[in-house]
Design a protein around this motif. Structure first.
Motif, PDB file in Angstrom:
ATOM      1  N   ARG A 123       0.834  -1.210   0.000  1.00 37.28           N
ATOM      2  CA  ARG A 123       0.000   0.000   0.000  1.00 37.28           C
ATOM      3  C   ARG A 123       0.868   1.259   0.000  1.00 37.28           C
ATOM      4  O   ARG A 123       0.581   2.233  -0.679  1.00 37.28           O
ATOM      5  CB  ARG A 123      -0.909   0.017   1.237  1.00 37.28           C
ATOM      6  N   HIS A 124       1.946   1.205   0.777  1.00 37.77           N
ATOM      7  CA  HIS A 124       2.870   2.332   0.846  1.00 37.77           C
ATOM      8  C   HIS A 124       3.452   2.618  -0.543  1.00 37.77           C
ATOM      9  O   HIS A 124       3.492   3.769  -0.999  1.00 37.77           O
ATOM     10  CB  HIS A 124       3.969   1.989   1.847  1.00 37.77           C
ATOM     11  N   LEU A 126       2.214   1.763  -3.440  1.00 37.98           N
ATOM     12  CA  LEU A 126       1.163   2.192  -4.366  1.00 37.98           C
ATOM     13  C   LEU A 126       0.825   3.663  -4.181  1.00 37.98           C
ATOM     14  O   LEU A 126       0.476   4.354  -5.141  1.00 37.98           O
ATOM     15  CB  LEU A 126      -0.088   1.324  -4.181  1.00 37.98           C
ATOM     16  N   ARG A 127       0.937   4.151  -2.950  1.00 38.08           N
ATOM     17  CA  ARG A 127       0.678   5.580  -2.733  1.00 38.08           C
ATOM     18  C   ARG A 127       1.694   6.442  -3.464  1.00 38.08           C
ATOM     19  O   ARG A 127       1.430   7.592  -3.755  1.00 38.08           O
ATOM     20  CB  ARG A 127       0.687   5.903  -1.231  1.00 38.08           C
ATOM     21  N   HIS A 128       2.884   5.870  -3.741  1.00 39.71           N
ATOM     22  CA  HIS A 128       3.868   6.597  -4.544  1.00 39.71           C
ATOM     23  C   HIS A 128       3.667   6.344  -6.028  1.00 39.71           C
ATOM     24  O   HIS A 128       4.543   6.656  -6.835  1.00 39.71           O
ATOM     25  CB  HIS A 128       5.289   6.213  -4.133  1.00 39.71           C
ATOM     26  N   ALA A 129       2.533   5.727  -6.377  1.00 36.45           N
ATOM     27  CA  ALA A 129       2.168   5.573  -7.790  1.00 36.45           C
ATOM     28  C   ALA A 129       3.171   4.749  -8.578  1.00 36.45           C
ATOM     29  O   ALA A 129       3.465   5.058  -9.732  1.00 36.45           O
ATOM     30  CB  ALA A 129       1.967   6.951  -8.440  1.00 36.45           C
TER      31      ALA A 129
ATOM     32  N   PRO B  13      -2.824   8.634 -11.436  1.00 35.07           N
ATOM     33  CA  PRO B  13      -2.052   8.857 -12.652  1.00 35.07           C
ATOM     34  C   PRO B  13      -2.650   8.189 -13.880  1.00 35.07           C
ATOM     35  O   PRO B  13      -2.356   8.583 -14.988  1.00 35.07           O
ATOM     36  CB  PRO B  13      -0.683   8.280 -12.327  1.00 35.07           C
ATOM     37  N   GLU B  60      -6.989   3.632  -4.747  1.00 30.22           N
ATOM     38  CA  GLU B  60      -5.822   4.010  -3.932  1.00 30.22           C
ATOM     39  C   GLU B  60      -5.409   5.402  -4.383  1.00 30.22           C
ATOM     40  O   GLU B  60      -5.066   5.583  -5.553  1.00 30.22           O
ATOM     41  CB  GLU B  60      -4.637   3.061  -4.185  1.00 30.22           C
ATOM     42  N   PRO B  61      -5.400   6.377  -3.493  1.00 27.79           N
ATOM     43  CA  PRO B  61      -5.013   7.712  -3.942  1.00 27.79           C
ATOM     44  C   PRO B  61      -3.550   7.720  -4.379  1.00 27.79           C
ATOM     45  O   PRO B  61      -2.719   7.020  -3.810  1.00 27.79           O
ATOM     46  CB  PRO B  61      -5.217   8.581  -2.711  1.00 27.79           C
ATOM     47  N   SER B  63       0.034   9.507  -4.715  1.00 25.74           N
ATOM     48  CA  SER B  63       0.764  10.605  -4.089  1.00 25.74           C
ATOM     49  C   SER B  63       1.397  11.514  -5.133  1.00 25.74           C
ATOM     50  O   SER B  63       1.906  12.558  -4.833  1.00 25.74           O
ATOM     51  CB  SER B  63       1.847  10.054  -3.161  1.00 25.74           C
TER      52      SER B  63
END
Lengths: 335, 335
Positions: A123-124, A126-129, B13, B60-61, B63
């Motif tokens: 999840r971490h 994925l938050r950084h795309a 994105p 998932e948002p 970042s």
């Protein structure tokens, strides 16, 4: 020359630079952007002028704005149990070399061999795309979240259920160990294993290899630590003093087995032969140097990175299985 | 409730998700954005509804959009000579644990102990808009590019010229080694060094420690590899057979020294005592277990990460020097 208006504009996240470069080079912001995006339609003289002014200003284009426009972060997430474990370090090197050639980068997270922390790490990332992800030694049997169609490639997962995976043929590795101990004339072998699928597969191959010579073997369970190797070897040797060979599921445990043998005054390989597993840095530094079954960790990492790139390109990706290799050193003696 | 219009909008994105979440939850896109940005002004019921709908959609948002608005990528660049070297792996673990608590991530690049590749790695990381960077064992004496005020924190740099750095007191480490060999009653010591500042400092401390007892020492040069340790020990023992102690600038070279001693039939520590340097995984696995000078690698990495966070917060950061520690094991014998 005409300036197209539809080009993505690079924005530097702290708002500096591109306007200044454009002003000094006497071109539009869109042209500067096209130079840094390698668009082909920029006049060579203009391109040179822009690059010179950018260099003079110390301007570095940010990929944050560019990638947002493109819908890609050019980041690949990597979840690894523990970066300080040399086998994983070698896998990371392989991943990094392949991605680096494509201008992509690794975003790192640790799972500590725990399914919950693995999920949190995913999840971490994925938050950084991240555009995709690689998981080394996944412990979970539940799919990791996959928004935007992000694909996870697995290296040596505990559960063999993932469609995109890279793994070693552990059964074949066990078979190689059996052959080597038979070649060295051993008839009274023991296996020291550990929890999990990999150890079970290594044992299966070992048992099958010995069976061809109608040989049975003793067994004990460790947990991949050095101490557990020493303790397992001690237990086995107390009960079966005639043992003349050990196959050990990991090199770190094999270091512990060598210690148990040294402390009992048994000579390696004269009295007892030892075969380990992995061939990360450690095996060749032990005394005597450890014969072991090599996992091509660097190559496995590189293969996982290539699978990720294929998936990113929308191509199919098939599982990859690597063959293990016997690395003969001093602990099984000369042929 | 009123919907403010000035909130940063999260964009996924690949363009999916947030509109759908907003539609299903019956709120504006700005409200969904505020829920994921932890803005406090969202009604709890609304927040819960948004989170439920987001979970149901697997949203998932990203970042990427959020950080672009904020001007931060929440990424820290890390340049390391070789991730598969256990000492660096431990440093990375320390960095990662500190950054993880702040929701930041490590973006990884390798320098292979080469100043040009270090510079290329820094440019690569900057293109991903890192907020700051850490360089382990920097080989360059030129400042890395620093657009947007990006700060580089150095861990054990070859050149001690960088204002923000974390390092070991290598001179003190050499002093500890001298004391330990004197304690073990040794009078004929040799130092096996390697190129670079760290080895020179270790030798300086060692020489000073021996001088207090009016003792001189022999010396030879290796290159931190196991083989170079074996060769250096062989050369020294050929010329000076009365040597009864080695201080070796790295544990890997010390493994090579132990091998040279084994092959000559010299007993460790009875005939010759050995002290290594680093105490990464290896030292405790050698036979006999190696007495060594410990670098607190994990703690040094954590300190570098904290320095980076201080700089990011606009605070001053002072250099940090860690004291080394003697780890007494079998290769120098009992007290």
């Amino acid at each position: 020359m005409p300036e197209p208006t539809s080009t993505a504009v690079i924005t530097s996240p702290r708002g500096s630079g591109i306007r200044e470069v454009a002003r000094l080079a006497g071109v539009s912001i869109a042209t500067v952007s096209r130079v840094f995006n390698d668009a082909s339609a920029v006049n060579p003289d203009t391109r040179r002028r822009v690059l010179e002014r950018a260099a003079a200003l110390g301007y570095e284009p940010s990929s944050l704005g560019r990638n947002l426009a493109r819908g890609r972060s050019e980041l690949l997430g990597l979840i690894v149990p523990d970066v300080s474990f040399p086998l994983y370090g070698q896998m990371i090197s392989g991943i990094e070399d392949v991605l680096g050639q494509r201008g992509m980068s690794i975003l790192l997270a640790s799972s500590h061999d725990d399914a919950d922390r693995e999920l949190a790490a995913s999840r971490h990332l994925l938050r950084h795309a991240v555009d995709g992800g690689i998981v080394i030694n996944s412990q979970t049997d539940a799919a990791l979240p996959s928004p935007r169609g992000v694909n996870w490639v697995h290296v040596s997962p505990e559960h063999g259920i993932w469609p995109c995976r890279v793994e070693l043929d552990n059964v074949a590795g066990g078979g190689l160990a059996a052959l080597e101990l038979l070649r060295a004339g051993r008839r009274h072998a023991a296996y020291i294993g550990a929890p999990g699928r990999e150890s079970a597969e290594r044992e299966r191959g070992f048992a099958a290899g010995l069976r061809r010579d109608d040989l049975a073997y003793r067994r004990a369970q460790g947990d991949y630590t050095e101490l557990s190797g020493t303790q397992a070897a001690d237990r086995l040797l107390e009960e079966f003093p005639a043992l003349d060979a050990f196959f050990v599921a990991g090199d770190l445990m094999a270091a512990g087995v060598l210690r148990a043998l040294h402390l009992r005054g048994l000579r390696v390989p004269d009295d007892v032969a030892v075969v380990g597993f992995d061939d990360a840095v450690l095996a060749s530094l032990l005394y005597p140097r450890l014969t072991t079954i090599r996992q091509p960790a660097y190559e496995m990492g590189a293969a996982a990175a290539r699978l990720s790139l294929q998936l990113l390109a929308g191509l199919r990706a098939e599982p990859v299985t690597f063959p293990p290799e016997l690395v003969r050193r001093e602990s099984t003696g000369p042929p």
